[in-house]
Design an enzyme around this catalytic site. Structure first.
Site: not given
Ligand code: IMP
Length: 187
Positions: A12, A35, A65
């Site tokens: 990210k 959390e 997020d």
């Molecule tokens: P978080 O925003 O870090 O909670 O990500 C949530 C989930 O979505 C995780 O499993 C990430 O690997 C996936 N994810 C977040 N951004 C992307 C993206 O740009 N491409 C594919 N998967 C994503």
């Protein structure tokens, strides 16, 4: 412009740096990340932004997020995209959709950012598409190898970084953030 990003996800960070070339973005390194207890992407992004703000001195604090929403799962895993199943999350989604032709889905990113003056900016990016039948491609991360954007045949992982940095859900949120933060700084 300078910002502190509340994320421990190196992918990210790299993407947001490429998507926001006018910004100098540093990751927040801390062992007491809060959390993610929010009831929406926006609430979770805000939790992270407010945490970053406690460490940000004179710079923007950014929380982000993201998730994937499959029609066959009534919008799931959505908010729980990071931890809804054991093991590889993309493989788990392929398995969950193995017996259905309902392939519609979208990827969503919400950015909440707080300026040094305390003004909050919210930016959303959505990418519509379908869940592929199998993994394809090697770039990106997470669900990229199984997500095919509407109107295309390749997965995001096949389309590559340059495509993702302009067209993805995160790129769209970053573009909206760039515009909204510029407005906030002018007013
Ligand atoms: P978080 O925003 O870090 O909670 O990500 C949530 C989930 O979505 C995780 O499993 C990430 O690997 C996936 N994810 C977040 N951004 C992307 C993206 O740009 N491409 C594919 N998967 C994503």
């Amino acid at each position: 412009m300078r910002a502190l990003l509340a994320s421990q996800n190196a992918n990210k960070l790299a993407e947001l740096r490429a998507m926001l070339p006018d910004w100098e973005i540093e990751p927040l390194v801390a062992d007491d990340y809060p959390e993610e207890t929010g009831a929406s992407y926006e609430e979770n992004a805000r939790i992270k932004a407010r945490f970053a703000r406690t460490h940000a001195d004179g710079v923007w604090a950014i929380g982000e997020d993201s998730g994937i929403e499959a029609d066959a799962l009534d919008g799931g895993p959505g908010l729980h995209s990071a931890r809804w199943a054991a093991g590889d999350q993309a493989d788990a989604l392929l398995a969950a959709l193995a017996d259905t032709d309902v392939r519609g889905a979208r990827m969503r990113t919400v950015i909440v950012a707080v300026s040094p003056a305390g003004d909050e900016v919210v930016a959303v990016g959505v990418l519509e598409g379908e869940i592929a039948r199998e993994r394809r491609g090697t770039t990106g991360f997470g669900y990229d190898p199984i997500f095919v954007p509407t109107g295309l045949t390749q997965t995001v992982a096949e389309l590559g970084e340059e495509w993702k940095n302009v067209h993805s859900h995160r790129a769209r949120a970053a573009q909206a953030f760039a515009a909204a933060s510029a407005r906030a700084m002018r007013s």
